[in-house]
Design a protein around this motif. Structure first.
Motif, PDB file in Angstrom:
ATOM      1  N   PRO A  34       0.954  -1.021  -0.173  1.00 18.25           N
ATOM      2  CA  PRO A  34       0.279   0.099   0.085  1.00 18.25           C
ATOM      3  C   PRO A  34       0.806   1.476  -0.115  1.00 18.25           C
ATOM      4  O   PRO A  34       0.300   2.255  -0.210  1.00 18.25           O
ATOM      5  CB  PRO A  34      -0.266  -0.323   1.311  1.00 18.25           C
ATOM      6  CG  PRO A  34       0.069  -1.229   2.174  1.00 18.25           C
ATOM      7  CD  PRO A  34       0.323  -1.851   1.198  1.00 18.25           C
ATOM      8  N   TYR A  35       1.987   1.521   0.411  1.00 17.44           N
ATOM      9  CA  TYR A  35       3.037   3.015   1.055  1.00 17.44           C
ATOM     10  C   TYR A  35       3.117   2.772  -0.860  1.00 17.44           C
ATOM     11  O   TYR A  35       3.941   4.114  -0.535  1.00 17.44           O
ATOM     12  CB  TYR A  35       4.235   2.552   1.838  1.00 17.44           C
ATOM     13  CG  TYR A  35       4.401   0.360   1.290  1.00 17.44           C
ATOM     14  CD1 TYR A  35       5.869   0.387   0.308  1.00 17.44           C
ATOM     15  CD2 TYR A  35       4.612   0.117   1.752  1.00 17.44           C
ATOM     16  CE1 TYR A  35       6.250  -0.628   0.022  1.00 17.44           C
ATOM     17  CE2 TYR A  35       5.350  -1.703   2.056  1.00 17.44           C
ATOM     18  CZ  TYR A  35       6.149  -1.795   0.763  1.00 17.44           C
ATOM     19  OH  TYR A  35       6.554  -2.596   0.893  1.00 17.44           O
ATOM     20  N   LEU A  36       3.045   2.040  -2.091  1.00 21.52           N
ATOM     21  CA  LEU A  36       4.335   2.209  -2.655  1.00 21.52           C
ATOM     22  C   LEU A  36       3.391   3.248  -3.767  1.00 21.52           C
ATOM     23  O   LEU A  36       3.451   3.608  -4.386  1.00 21.52           O
ATOM     24  CB  LEU A  36       4.067   0.960  -3.558  1.00 21.52           C
ATOM     25  CG  LEU A  36       5.544  -0.143  -3.257  1.00 21.52           C
ATOM     26  CD1 LEU A  36       5.966  -0.905  -4.701  1.00 21.52           C
ATOM     27  CD2 LEU A  36       6.700   1.078  -3.604  1.00 21.52           C
ATOM     28  N   ALA A  37       1.497   2.395  -3.944  1.00 29.22           N
ATOM     29  CA  ALA A  37       0.754   3.542  -4.497  1.00 29.22           C
ATOM     30  C   ALA A  37       1.042   4.351  -3.371  1.00 29.22           C
ATOM     31  O   ALA A  37      -0.057   5.744  -4.481  1.00 29.22           O
ATOM     32  CB  ALA A  37      -0.886   2.745  -4.212  1.00 29.22           C
ATOM     33  N   GLN A  38       0.071   4.930  -3.003  1.00 29.18           N
ATOM     34  CA  GLN A  38       0.308   6.230  -1.626  1.00 29.18           C
ATOM     35  C   GLN A  38       1.257   7.331  -2.411  1.00 29.18           C
ATOM     36  O   GLN A  38       0.849   7.774  -2.440  1.00 29.18           O
ATOM     37  CB  GLN A  38       0.452   5.688  -0.036  1.00 29.18           C
ATOM     38  CG  GLN A  38       0.463   7.212   0.588  1.00 29.18           C
ATOM     39  CD  GLN A  38       1.126   6.852   2.085  1.00 29.18           C
ATOM     40  OE1 GLN A  38       0.785   5.711   2.595  1.00 29.18           O
ATOM     41  NE2 GLN A  38       1.297   7.740   3.011  1.00 29.18           N
ATOM     42  N   TRP A  39       2.664   6.529  -2.134  1.00 28.10           N
ATOM     43  CA  TRP A  39       3.617   7.215  -2.446  1.00 28.10           C
ATOM     44  C   TRP A  39       4.440   7.614  -4.350  1.00 28.10           C
ATOM     45  O   TRP A  39       3.986   8.919  -4.375  1.00 28.10           O
ATOM     46  CB  TRP A  39       4.762   6.469  -1.975  1.00 28.10           C
ATOM     47  CG  TRP A  39       5.513   6.761  -0.858  1.00 28.10           C
ATOM     48  CD1 TRP A  39       4.979   7.501   0.651  1.00 28.10           C
ATOM     49  CD2 TRP A  39       6.476   5.627   0.342  1.00 28.10           C
ATOM     50  NE1 TRP A  39       5.310   6.871   1.556  1.00 28.10           N
ATOM     51  CE2 TRP A  39       6.281   5.912   1.313  1.00 28.10           C
ATOM     52  CE3 TRP A  39       7.220   4.655  -0.420  1.00 28.10           C
ATOM     53  CZ2 TRP A  39       6.554   5.473   2.195  1.00 28.10           C
ATOM     54  CZ3 TRP A  39       7.597   4.122   0.669  1.00 28.10           C
ATOM     55  CH2 TRP A  39       7.233   3.858   1.821  1.00 28.10           C
ATOM     56  N   ARG A  40       3.284   7.175  -5.059  1.00 25.77           N
ATOM     57  CA  ARG A  40       3.384   7.110  -6.560  1.00 25.77           C
ATOM     58  C   ARG A  40       1.905   8.858  -6.516  1.00 25.77           C
ATOM     59  O   ARG A  40       1.944   9.459  -6.619  1.00 25.77           O
ATOM     60  CB  ARG A  40       2.329   5.894  -7.320  1.00 25.77           C
ATOM     61  CG  ARG A  40       2.990   6.371  -8.459  1.00 25.77           C
ATOM     62  CD  ARG A  40       1.743   4.955  -9.507  1.00 25.77           C
ATOM     63  NE  ARG A  40       2.561   5.689 -10.705  1.00 25.77           N
ATOM     64  CZ  ARG A  40       1.468   5.704 -11.166  1.00 25.77           C
ATOM     65  NH1 ARG A  40       0.341   5.933 -11.301  1.00 25.77           N
ATOM     66  NH2 ARG A  40       2.018   5.799 -13.013  1.00 25.77           N
ATOM     67  N   ASN A  41       1.122   8.515  -6.012  1.00 24.53           N
ATOM     68  CA  ASN A  41       0.100   9.632  -5.896  1.00 24.53           C
ATOM     69  C   ASN A  41       0.519  10.792  -5.076  1.00 24.53           C
ATOM     70  O   ASN A  41       0.144  11.645  -5.639  1.00 24.53           O
ATOM     71  CB  ASN A  41      -0.929   8.768  -4.783  1.00 24.53           C
ATOM     72  CG  ASN A  41      -1.831   7.603  -5.648  1.00 24.53           C
ATOM     73  OD1 ASN A  41      -1.434   7.473  -6.881  1.00 24.53           O
ATOM     74  ND2 ASN A  41      -2.731   7.177  -5.268  1.00 24.53           N
TER      75      ASN A  41
END
Length: 518
Positions: A88-95
């Motif tokens: 989930p952290y990857l999706a959050q940081w990408r956004n």
């Protein structure tokens, strides 16, 4: 004398503190600064642990409940965006920071790349300045060592030159018969269980497929049956499970004599000893032309090759590459076979299409390599499975020298990380049904399936693409075609759908299939 001793100790401590300051604070700060000045941002790291605490908090907050077949919504659950709950952290940081961002695990600086054009440039790069991150051979050293999966530069080039010829497509064609023998033996056991259970039986297929893949790999590449290598495979599986819980990148943790590390060291020692025993038996036995023999010859020629470090001994060459082939060849193929059968069981229309093709091509004849090449539907199913459930979660590289991609200069010491499953689900690359199981997208091959074909990378990218991809695809086709020709598949109500990351993407609770003999 005492004053001199104290001065030496204090001097040593000072040198150590300066080294730690450079390693833990100064070097990461300089690397981040070089990228920051080019507009690359990311979450602020904490001292020593980097962004690991945030990653763990993010995962705990989004921990999802597994979906069961009995709930009637399984197909939707299979098609959902599991990377957003596993990572989930990857999706959050990408956004938050865009398609290219920087974060860290411990003192390891990771440049996460989800930009398709930059991925394409990386995949086309053949320079030895782009290698594998050093943490693979350090933090994951007991599992990978300096084998073909984790080495860089001349060492990697020599290993690839040694191993690749034995896995060319023409060589793999000659292995089809032994793949048939091993698979047929497993299916006899399944048929017996179905008959004993009154015509229908639920089977947790993971262990059977893992044993099958191990048997095929041993016989095809190492000239021995599974019984001789059983303990090696079991210990590698245990080592993988233990090491998946490690905090990769935290400085010094791998040297601490903790209970966790002591267990790793013990298993590593056992595995190395067993592999060397197999090698010794081969040396003493008659000459047998197979992959193990090529590794032995590669080890003999190792120190004579230009540019290779003498620190990498011949025994290490043999042990590390055997471990790499065991790990990559067995685990990835068996896991993919499990995901394939799960998806076929959940999608009876595609199961029927694939079975009809297999029966039409084979008729009553014995399966051969030419038949496998004509199985277009089955190939589409495998490609789609690898898109949705790629065994390796990331393609990783390291900048061994300053290198430029897409007008961004990547400084030496930065590690690249391409999250495969995220790219495999991009709507702009795959269309509005990117999160659905639709093998039809591969009807015109990989080039026709994706707007940017380089973004499809279940076997890696570029010059470091998996040397065993032909072997894996052939093995998958043999296993799936034989199963489809003998059984009708459906998902057991006991199946819990919960993909998880343990160095590879695998079904956390296994795959339970309901079998009915045709």
């Amino acid at each position: 004398m005492e004053k001199i001793t104290v001065s030496v100790i204090l001097g040593g401590l000072l040198v150590m503190l300066v080294h730690l300051y450079k390693l833990l604070i100064l070097k990461p700060k300089l690397l981040r600064g070089k990228l920051g000045r080019q507009g690359i941002r990311g979450p602020s790291p904490s001292f020593l642990f980097g962004n690991i605490p945030e990653m763990k908090r993010s995962q705990l907050q989004l921990h999802s409940t597994p979906t069961t077949a009995a709930e009637g919504s399984l197909v939707a659950a299979i098609a959902h965006d599991w990377p957003s709950t596993v990572f989930p952290y990857l999706a959050q940081w990408r956004n938050e920071y865009g398609p290219i961002f920087l974060y860290s695990t411990g003192n390891i600086q990771l440049l996460c790349i989800t930009d398709a054009e930059m991925v394409k440039e990386i995949s086309l790069c053949s320079s030895l300045s782009l290698g594998k991150p050093s943490y693979l051979s350090k933090d994951l050293g007991p599992l990978l060592g300096q084998g073909i999966l984790s080495s860089s530069g001349p060492i990697w080039a020599h290993q690839r030159k040694t191993i690749l010829p034995e896995l060319f497509i023409d060589k793999v064609k000659g292995m089809v018969n032994l793949m048939l023998d091993s698979t047929t033996s497993m299916l006899r056991t399944w048929e017996s269980r179905v008959e004993n259970e009154g015509g229908v039986v639920d089977i947790k297929i993971d262990e059977d497929l893992r044993s099958l893949s191990a048997d095929i790999l041993s016989r095809a590449c190492f000239g021995s049956d599974y019984a001789k290598g059983e303990e090696i495979f079991l210990k590698l599986e245990t080592l993988q499970r233990i090491m998946s819980k490690k905090n990769v990148g935290i400085p010094g943790f791998r040297f601490l004599p903790s209970k966790h590390n002591r267990a790793i060291w013990k298993i590593e020692k056992d595995i190395n000893s067993m592999i060397l025993k197999v090698v010794k038996q081969r040396i003493e036995a008659s000459y047998e032309k197979d992959l193990l023999q090529m590794i032995l010859e590669g080890a003999k020629n190792y120190n004579d090759s230009d540019g290779l470090s003498t620190k990498f001994s011949r025994d290490t060459f043999m042990v590390d590459n055997c471990k790499n082939i065991y790990f990559a060849g067995q685990e990835t193929t068996s896991i993919t076979a499990s995901w394939c059968l799960m998806l076929l069981a959940a999608h009876p229309d595609w199961q029927a299409r694939a079975r009809a093709e297999v029966l039409e091509i084979c008729e009553d004849r014995v399966l051969d390599a030419n038949m496998l090449r004509n199985m277009k539907t089955l190939t589409m199913v495998i490609h789609e499975t690898l898109r949705l459930f790629p065994p390796a979660a990331f393609v990783v590289r390291a900048a061994l020298e300053d290198i430029t991609f897409k007008d961004i200069t990547i400084p030496k010491g930065i590690n690249f990380q391409i999250p495969v499953a995220i790219l495999h689900r991009r709507y702009d690359l795959w269309g509005p049904d990117a999160h659905k199981f639709n093998p039809e997208r591969f009807s015109n091959g990989i080039v026709g399936a994706c707007k940017t074909p380089h973004a499809y990378m279940p076997f890696g990218v570029g010059s470091r693409v998996c040397v065993g991809q032909h072997f894996a695809m052939t093995e998958l086709k043999v296993i799936l075609s034989l199963i489809l020709s003998k059984f009708c598949l459906s998902l057991s109500p006991a199946y819990l759908h919960s993909p998880t990351f343990r160095l590879l993407i695998l079904p956390e609770h296994g795959v339970i299939i309901r079998l009915r003999k045709l």
